[in-house]
Motif scaffolding. Structure first.
Motif, PDB file in Angstrom:
ATOM      1  N   GLU A 182       0.846  -1.191   0.000  1.00  0.00           N
ATOM      2  CA  GLU A 182       0.000   0.000   0.000  1.00  0.00           C
ATOM      3  C   GLU A 182       0.884   1.245   0.000  1.00  0.00           C
ATOM      4  OE1 GLU A 182      -2.639  -0.093   3.311  1.00  0.00           O
ATOM      5  OE2 GLU A 182      -3.790  -1.816   2.577  1.00  0.00           O
ATOM      6  N   TYR A 183       0.540   2.195  -0.857  1.00  0.00           N
ATOM      7  CA  TYR A 183       1.301   3.437  -0.972  1.00  0.00           C
ATOM      8  C   TYR A 183       0.412   4.613  -0.585  1.00  0.00           C
ATOM      9  CZ  TYR A 183       4.655   0.589  -3.514  1.00  0.00           C
ATOM     10  OH  TYR A 183       5.560  -0.381  -3.861  1.00  0.00           O
ATOM     11  N   ASN A 184       0.764   5.268   0.506  1.00  0.00           N
ATOM     12  CA  ASN A 184      -0.042   6.384   1.023  1.00  0.00           C
ATOM     13  C   ASN A 184      -1.506   5.991   1.141  1.00  0.00           C
ATOM     14  OD1 ASN A 184       2.403   7.659   0.817  1.00  0.00           O
ATOM     15  ND2 ASN A 184       1.716   9.295  -0.532  1.00  0.00           N
ATOM     16  N   GLY A 185      -1.727   4.760   1.608  1.00  0.00           N
ATOM     17  CA  GLY A 185      -3.074   4.255   1.809  1.00  0.00           C
ATOM     18  C   GLY A 185      -3.724   3.669   0.579  1.00  0.00           C
ATOM     19  N   ASP A 215      12.458   9.008  -2.232  1.00  0.00           N
ATOM     20  CA  ASP A 215      11.012   9.182  -2.365  1.00  0.00           C
ATOM     21  C   ASP A 215      10.226   8.323  -1.387  1.00  0.00           C
ATOM     22  OD1 ASP A 215      11.052  11.068  -4.437  1.00  0.00           O
ATOM     23  OD2 ASP A 215      11.274   9.507  -5.965  1.00  0.00           O
ATOM     24  N   ARG A 229       9.420   7.619   2.279  1.00  0.00           N
ATOM     25  CA  ARG A 229       9.536   8.350   3.548  1.00  0.00           C
ATOM     26  C   ARG A 229       9.357   7.451   4.766  1.00  0.00           C
ATOM     27  NH1 ARG A 229       8.595  13.503   1.299  1.00  0.00           N
ATOM     28  NH2 ARG A 229       9.763  13.394  -0.663  1.00  0.00           N
ATOM     29  N   GLN A 256       2.935  -1.107   4.371  1.00  0.00           N
ATOM     30  CA  GLN A 256       2.459   0.252   4.119  1.00  0.00           C
ATOM     31  C   GLN A 256       3.658   1.172   3.911  1.00  0.00           C
ATOM     32  OE1 GLN A 256       0.042   1.064   7.589  1.00  0.00           O
ATOM     33  NE2 GLN A 256      -1.774   0.113   6.672  1.00  0.00           N
ATOM     34  N   GLU A 308       4.993   5.095   2.895  1.00  0.00           N
ATOM     35  CA  GLU A 308       4.716   6.515   2.712  1.00  0.00           C
ATOM     36  C   GLU A 308       5.679   7.023   1.656  1.00  0.00           C
ATOM     37  OE1 GLU A 308       4.831  10.789   5.112  1.00  0.00           O
ATOM     38  OE2 GLU A 308       5.180   8.897   6.187  1.00  0.00           O
ATOM     39  N   ALA A 324       4.700  12.979  -2.507  1.00  0.00           N
ATOM     40  CA  ALA A 324       3.418  13.344  -3.105  1.00  0.00           C
ATOM     41  C   ALA A 324       3.450  13.223  -4.627  1.00  0.00           C
ATOM     42  CB  ALA A 324       3.045  14.765  -2.695  1.00  0.00           C
ATOM     43  N   GLU A 381       2.982   9.684  -5.541  1.00  0.00           N
ATOM     44  CA  GLU A 381       1.591   9.277  -5.329  1.00  0.00           C
ATOM     45  C   GLU A 381       0.718   9.739  -6.489  1.00  0.00           C
ATOM     46  OE1 GLU A 381      -2.182  10.139  -2.322  1.00  0.00           O
ATOM     47  OE2 GLU A 381      -0.181  10.811  -1.773  1.00  0.00           O
ATOM     48  N   LYS A 397      -1.427   7.301  -8.971  1.00  0.00           N
ATOM     49  CA  LYS A 397      -2.871   7.437  -9.202  1.00  0.00           C
ATOM     50  C   LYS A 397      -3.172   7.570 -10.689  1.00  0.00           C
ATOM     51  CE  LYS A 397      -4.168   9.469  -4.743  1.00  0.00           C
ATOM     52  NZ  LYS A 397      -4.657  10.697  -4.052  1.00  0.00           N
TER      53      LYS A 397
END
Length: 266
Positions: free
Chosen positions: A37-40, A72, A74, A88, A90, A93, A96, A100
């Motif tokens: 999972e990446y940033n949720g 990249d 975190r 998970q 992080e 941005a 992310e 997406k």
């Protein structure tokens, strides 16, 4: 961190020369679902050996183009669940947003069927060619091969795992990672050696050299891949284009050089 056993004991019935023998205990390598999972955002689920999963997440993220560099990423958290393991991450941005956009593009296209999710242009995605690289000695390759089997404790117990090793210019193995999947083992190795100098060093794997294995090495800046089994034609073409020294059927004093043979110091 190992969020679960890497192998378990099971009773088996051996058969020798067509005749059943006395039952005995055998050790089996574990493989469990591992969700990334990446940033949720849930991105992928693979079957993997539950060891070195933070290394796997780093390597997978880099070689699959989800992040541009280790910076990249975190943070990483490995969370065991009743039905598997969730990793998970992080990430930055910008990464992310790119992820997406990639997922939206995938949803709007007809899939090619490979793994059931990706389209052809996403599978054979471009990777920047490697810059000018130096020679790798045949003696170093032979030394690394000679030590690789002894550096696979899980394979020695179960006989069911692949290994990927990182060797320096002298052929000394600096790091080895194991997994039931050859791609997973390589991703784990890449994730574990992101800060290692690439000059003169090389990767050795206990498997064939598929296109994806070459692609992952190039994406990680690894310029030499040594495999104990055969490469595919697509793997050789990518190695030639990217500047990667590709060696297959490497077993003891025997090997075949498939791409950039001038870089082999024999």
């Amino acid at each position: 961190m190992t969020p679960g056993p890497t192998h378990v004991a099971r009773t088996v019935l051996p058969i020798r020369d067509g005749a059943p023998q006395t039952e005995r205990e055998d050790m089996l390598a574990e493989e469990v679902p591992v969700a990334l999972e990446y940033n949720g955002i849930s991105h992928a689920t693979v079957l993997a050996t539950p060891a070195d999963l933070a290394d796997f997440a780093r390597g997978f993220s880099l070689t699959e183009g989800i992040v541009r560099s280790p910076a990249d990423i975190r943070g990483i958290e490995v969370i065991p669940r009743a039905d598997g393991i969730v990793v998970q991450l992080e990430i930055a941005a910008a990464c992310e947003m790119q992820l997406k956009a990639r997922r939206r593009a995938m949803a709007g296209r007809t899939g090619c069927g490979l793994c059931g999710v990706e389209t052809l242009d996403q599978v054979v995605r471009p990777v920047p060619p490697l810059g000018p690289r130096g020679a790798v000695s045949l003696a170093a390759i032979q030394a690394a091969l000679g030590d690789l089997r002894a550096a696979q404790p899980l394979h020695q117990v179960t006989g069911a795992t692949h290994a990927a090793g990182w060797a320096d210019a002298r052929g000394s193995l600096r790091c080895v990672r194991e997994d039931v999947g050859r791609h997973n083992a390589l991703d784990k190795l890449i994730g574990a050696t992101l800060s290692e100098p690439r000059e003169g060093a090389f990767a050795v794997v206990s498997s064939r050299a598929s296109f994806e294995m070459v692609q992952k090495c190039v994406a990680a800046g690894i310029d030499t891949l040594v495999a104990v089994s055969a490469p595919t034609a697509l793997a050789v073409r990518l190695a030639e284009e990217a500047g990667l020294l590709l060696v297959g059927f490497a077993r003891g004093a025997t090997a075949s050089v498939y791409a950039h043979r001038a870089r082999l110091d024999a």
